[in-house]
Design a protein around this motif. Structure first.
Motif, PDB file in Angstrom:
ATOM      1  N   ARG A   1       2.156   7.203  -6.702  1.00 42.72           N
ATOM      2  CA  ARG A   1       1.135   8.143  -7.185  1.00 42.72           C
ATOM      3  C   ARG A   1       1.495   9.591  -6.880  1.00 42.72           C
ATOM      4  NH1 ARG A   1      -2.869   4.596  -4.524  1.00 42.72           N
ATOM      5  NH2 ARG A   1      -3.580   3.033  -6.027  1.00 42.72           N
TER       6      ARG A   1
ATOM      7  N   GLN B   1       0.825  -1.205   0.000  1.00 40.78           N
ATOM      8  CA  GLN B   1       0.000   0.000   0.000  1.00 40.78           C
ATOM      9  C   GLN B   1       0.861   1.257   0.000  1.00 40.78           C
ATOM     10  OE1 GLN B   1      -2.388  -0.600   3.496  1.00 40.78           O
ATOM     11  NE2 GLN B   1      -3.964  -1.770   2.411  1.00 40.78           N
TER      12      GLN B   1
ATOM     13  N   ARG C   1       2.284   1.753  -3.478  1.00 39.76           N
ATOM     14  CA  ARG C   1       1.301   2.296  -4.431  1.00 39.76           C
ATOM     15  C   ARG C   1       1.074   3.778  -4.206  1.00 39.76           C
ATOM     16  NH1 ARG C   1      -1.109  -2.845  -3.522  1.00 39.76           N
ATOM     17  NH2 ARG C   1      -2.509  -1.984  -1.939  1.00 39.76           N
TER      18      ARG C   1
END
Length: 340
Positions: free
Chosen positions: A339, A332, A335
């Protein structure tokens, strides 16, 4: 029928069962006939199809393809779709795999689309930058057991991987599948209608998957979240009436046989082994407990997950020192970092 190699009489029986399940008038007529003529489903199906009971009986037997593939569930309790709801308590003890009626009666879709309701290929490309060096010995043994089974065509090969949620159990299997060129397939948790495939309904999907993949080269099955199918409540009911309502059968014994006869190797994943009977545990060829990686491994995972992103070294060190920083949480973080 082509995918399943069903005989003509088996296709006719399956079509009849779907029609009974989806047509109220036919269902009522079937129940009335069964009650007034004192017929079981073999007798009803024989009359409806214009065939002899001797011709129909093998199609509905436990050794027949319809039952062996899990498409038809000969049971009185908990069927995917009970075919007859008898007001007087008498029912024709057969059901269909959950979601099968909607799949077979849909106007669009392919056979592949139907089958994907119950199992899917698992993508293993780039399978995870997670670092499993902390359990290298266990993973080598696990892969060795599976590879030997694939090369020798062994049956009844089962691996259990267990550990707390988020420690990377599924990612480990994907990682090994990529490294060893396994064709990995996962048994679904839900049917095509979004309904949960819990308990023995997932076992039925599993049996269908095993049947269809028996001849598939280097095929390995992944059965995640097994707590539902090994639920003591289900097994307790099975011990009283037998799995799928077979009088005198023992639920634990039925699962034992299931674990001894699978054509393709299976990797079963669970958060805990507490619900698993010792007799079932003895039938696993290898059992791996996966724990949260140590700090050094967590740091390597964080480095890989945030590669190409500028992240303060101190922040990475602090996260790596956190014992609650599981591989799932690291993924997590990666990710999110990618971004930003």
């Amino acid at each position: 029928g082509g995918y399943l190699s069903l005989e003509p009489v088996e296709r006719e029986v399956l079509g009849l069962l779907v029609a009974i399940a989806t047509t109220a008038d036919l269902r009522d007529a079937t129940h009335l006939t069964a009650r007034t003529e004192q017929l079981d489903l073999v007798g009803v199906a024989a009359a409806a199809l214009g065939r002899s009971p001797e011709a129909v009986a093998p199609a509905l037997s436990g050794d027949g393809r319809l039952v062996r593939t899990g498409l038809v569930l000969p049971e009185t309790e908990g069927a995917g779709h009970r075919l007859v709801q008898a007001g007087d308590g008498r029912a024709l003890p057969y059901g269909l795999l959950g979601g099968l009626t909607s799949a077979l009666t849909a106007r669009t879709g392919s056979v592949d689309g139907l089958l994907e309701r119950y199992f899917q290929p698992v993508a293993v490309d780039g399978a995870s930058a997670l670092d499993f060096g902390h359990c290298a010995q266990e993973t080598r043994r696990l892969a060795g057991v599976v590879d030997r089974a694939l090369e020798a065509g062994e049956t009844g090969v089962n691996i259990l991987v267990h550990g707390e949620p988020g420690v990377g159990k599924t990612e480990l299997v994907r990682h090994l599948a990529a490294a060893h060129a396994w064709r990995l397939f996962a048994v679904s948790c839900r049917d095509g209608c979004g309904e949960s495939l819990a308990g023995h309904r997932r076992f039925s999907a599993y049996r269908l998957c095993q049947y269809l993949l028996e001849g598939r080269e280097r095929a390995v099955l992944l059965f995640d979240e097994i707590e539902d199918v090994f639920d003591p409540r289900f097994v307790g009911a099975a011990d009283r009436t037998g799995p799928f309502g077979a009088p005198g059968a023992a639920g634990k014994g039925w699962i034992n046989r299931l674990l001894e006869s699978n054509p393709r190797p299976v990797i079963w994943i669970s958060n805990s082994t507490e619900a698993l009977d010792p007799a079932w545990l003895r039938r696993f060829d290898y059992i791996v407990r996966l724990d949260t990686p140590p700090p050094a491994a967590r740091r390597r995972m964080l480095d890989a997950a945030t590669a190409g992103v500028t992240v303060p070294t101190r922040w990475l060190d602090e996260r790596a020192a956190d014992p609650d920083m599981t591989p799932a949480r690291i993924a997590q973080v990666g990710r999110l970092a990618q971004r930003l």
